[in-house]
Motif scaffolding. Structure first.
Motif, short mmCIF file in Angstrom:
data_model
loop_
_atom_site.label_atom_id
_atom_site.label_comp_id
_atom_site.label_asym_id
_atom_site.label_seq_id
_atom_site.Cartn_x
_atom_site.Cartn_y
_atom_site.Cartn_z
N SER A 30 -67.66 31.72 -70.67
CA SER A 30 -66.70 32.73 -71.10
C SER A 30 -66.13 32.40 -72.47
CB SER A 30 -65.56 32.84 -70.07
OG SER A 30 -66.06 33.20 -68.80
N MET A 53 -68.88 32.79 -75.08
CA MET A 53 -69.55 34.08 -75.12
C MET A 53 -69.46 34.80 -76.46
SD MET A 53 -71.57 36.20 -73.80
CE MET A 53 -71.78 35.81 -72.07
N LEU A 66 -76.09 40.19 -78.08
CA LEU A 66 -75.92 40.75 -76.75
C LEU A 66 -74.93 41.92 -76.77
CD1 LEU A 66 -75.51 37.37 -74.78
CD2 LEU A 66 -77.61 38.67 -75.18
N ALA A 76 -72.91 35.64 -77.92
CA ALA A 76 -73.23 37.06 -78.07
C ALA A 76 -73.67 37.37 -79.50
CB ALA A 76 -72.02 37.92 -77.70
N GLN A 94 -73.56 41.29 -71.79
CA GLN A 94 -72.61 40.19 -71.63
C GLN A 94 -72.01 40.20 -70.22
OE1 GLN A 94 -69.71 39.62 -74.91
NE2 GLN A 94 -70.97 41.07 -76.06
N SER A 135 -62.18 37.45 -74.08
CA SER A 135 -62.54 38.60 -74.91
C SER A 135 -61.35 39.56 -75.06
CB SER A 135 -63.74 39.34 -74.30
OG SER A 135 -64.88 38.51 -74.32
N GLY A 151 -80.87 35.83 -73.94
CA GLY A 151 -80.09 36.32 -72.83
C GLY A 151 -80.73 36.07 -71.48
#
Length: 429
Positions: free
Chosen positions: A33, A36, A45, A40, A50, A255, A101
C-alpha cells in the motif's frame, strides 16, 4: 519445569510472540500500500488494476481460512503458525522480483495463502492458554499487532524506500526478517500449556480454572461450527463490515492522503504511523476495559457487545464528518479517533472461545477470519472501481460510514445467554 508456587507468566510471553508475528505480518501487508504510488508509476497501473492487486492478497487468504482452521484443529496451532510464517516470508521476498502487475499479483496471492492460518491459530491459543477473565486482553494483544504493524509499516517502509531508493530492496528485507521469525515461533510456541517446559503447576491450574467460558451462544447449535446459524451469520456480517473499514484504511488510506489531502510520501508514512498507532492503543484499551468490566461482575456478552457498539458508532460519526473537513491536520486527527475506537473490534477474537467448543474453535475462528477476508477482497476493488468511475477521494469516507452501520447491526444480532460456570481441566498430552 518450574515448581514455584507462584504462577509463571509463560502465557503472556507466548502472546507477545504472537503479537510480534502479527506486527511483522501487517508490515509485510502494508508495504504494498505504501509503495503503490511508486509501483503504479513504474508499472503504469490504472486505479482499477491497483485495486485488483491490493485486493488479490485476500483471494487465497479467504479461500484457505476454513481449510486452515480445520488443519489447526487437526495438527495444532504451533505447526501451522510456523509453516505460515516461513512461507509468507518466502513470498514477500519473491515480490521484490516482480517485473509487472501480473507477477506482483501472483506473489501477493501466494502471500495471502501463506498467511491464512495465523489469526485462527492465535484465536485457538487464546482459548487453550488463557482463563476466561484474561481472554479479552489476549484477543487484543494479538490483534493490536495489526494496527501497530500498519503504523510501523507506514513509517518504516516509506522512509526505507526514500533512503534506499528501491521498493524492491525494502520488500526483500522484510521478507528475510519474516523467515527469521518462523524459527522463533517453532522454538517458543506450544499447543498445550502442559507441553511447555517453562510453565509451572500453578500457572497450569490458573489457566484450567477458567478454561470454559460462562456464556454460550443462544439458540440451537449447528454441528459444523458449534454455533447457532443466526449467531454465526451475525458474527460473520459484523466482522466483514469491520474488516472493510480496517482494510480500506490499510489499502487505500495512503492514496486518500496523497490525493485528497495532498501529502507526499514521507507525510503519508508519518500520518499512517500516527493513525494506526492510535488504533493499537485503542485495541489494547478495549481489551483491558472488557476484562475489567467482566471482573466487576458485568456479563461477558453484554460488556463485549456494548464496547463493540460504541466502536462502530464512533467510527460512523468520524467517517461522516471527514468530507466536510478542509484541514489536512483535522482530517488526520479524525482518522486517529476513528482508528482508536474501530480497533475495539479486535475483541471479536474473544468470540470463538465464548461461542463454541474447544474442538471447533479453529474452524469457527477460520470462518470469522474468512468473513473479514471477504471484506478485504471487496473493499479495494469497490474503491478502485468508484475512483475509476469518477467518484472523488473526498467521498470515499461516506462508503466507510455505511460499513460502520452494518458493523453495528451485525454485532447487535449476536445473542449470548448466561449459563452456569463449567470448569474443565486442560488435557495433559
Amino acid at each position: 519445569m518450574h515448581t514455584d508456587n507462584r504462577p509463571t507468566r509463560v502465557r503472556w510471553t507466548l502472546f507477545f510472540i504472537i503479537f510480534a508475528l502479527v506486527v511483522i505480518n501487517l508490515i509485510d501487508r502494508v508495504s504494498l500500500s505504501i509503495a503503490m504510488p511508486t509501483i503504479a508509476a513504474e508499472f503504469n497501473l490504472s486505479p482499477t488494476l491497483q485495486g485488483v492487486i491490493l485486493s488479490c492478497f485476500f483471494w487465497a487468504y479467504a479461500l484457505l481460512q476454513l481449510p486452515g482452521g480445520w488443519l489447526i484443529d487437526r495438527y495444532g496451532p504451533r505447526r501451522m503458525i510456523t509453516f505460515s510464517t516461513f512461507f509468507w516470508g518466502i513470498f514477500q521476498t519473491l515480490a521484490a522480483l516482480a517485473t509487472g502487475g501480473i507477477s506482483l499479483l501472483l506473489s501477493r496471492v501466494m502471500l495471502g495463502a501463506a498467511e491464512a492460518p495465523l489469526f485462527p491459530a492465535g484465536g485457538k491459543l487464546n482459548a487453550m492458554w488463557l482463563s476466561a477473565n484474561e481472554r479479552g486482553r489476549g484477543a487484543v494483544l494479538m490483534d493490536c499487532g495489526g494496527p501497530i504493524g500498519a503504523a510501523l509499516g507506514g513509517l518504516i517502509i516509506a522512509h526505507l524506500i526514500v533512503m534506499l531508493g528501491s521498493w524492491r530492496l525494502v520488500f526483500a528485507i522484510t521478507g528475510v526478517a519474516t523467515l527469521l521469525m518462523s524459527w522463533v515461533a517453532w522454538r517458543w510456541l506450544r499447543d498445550d500449556p502442559a507441553q511447555h517446559p517453562e510453565v509451572n503447576t500453578a500457572e497450569r491450574a490458573l489457566i484450567a480454572a477458567g478454561a470454559q467460558p460462562a456464556e454460550v451462544a443462544a439458540g440451537p447449535v449447528t454441528r459444523g461450527f458449534g454455533i447457532a446459524k443466526p449467531m454465526l451469520m451475525a458474527m460473520l456480517t459484523g466482522r466483514a463490515a469491520w474488516a472493510m473499514m480496517f482494510f480500506g484504511l490499510l489499502t487505500w488510506g495512503p492514496s486518500y492522503l496523497a490525493h485528497a489531502r495532498g501529502f507526499d510520501l514521507i507525510a503519508i508514512g508519518n500520518a499512517t504511523f500516527i493513525i494506526f498507532l492510535c488504533g493499537a492503543v485503542g485495541s489494547l484499551s478495549g481489551g483491558f476495559l472488557l476484562d475489567a468490566l467482566v471482573k466487576r461482575g458485568m456479563k461477558h456478552g453484554r460488556a463485549l457487545k456494548g464496547l463493540l457498539a460504541i466502536s462502530g458508532t464512533v467510527a460512523l460519526v468520524a467517517f461522516l464528518s471527514l468530507p466536510y473537513l478542509r484541514s489536512p491536520i483535522a482530517a488526520v486527527a479524525v482518522l486517529c479517533i476513528a482508528a482508536f475506537f474501530l480497533m475495539w473490534g479486535s475483541l471479536y477474537w474473544s468470540l470463538p472461545a465464548l461461542l463454541t467448543t474447544k474442538e471447533k474453535m479453529g474452524l469457527a475462528g477460520g470462518a470469522m477470519n474468512m468473513a473479514g477476508s471477504v471484506g478485504g477482497i471487496v473493499v479495494p476493488l469497490l474503491v478502485g472501481i468508484m475512483l475509476q468511475l469518477g467518484v472523488h477521494y473526498d467521498s470515499i469516507p461516506l462508503f466507510f460510514a455505511g460499513c460502520s452501520a452494518v458493523y453495528v447491526l451485525g454485532t447487535a444480532l449476536i445473542g449470548i445467554q448466561q449459563r452456569a460456570e463449567v470448569t474443565t481441566c486442560i488435557t495433559v498430552r
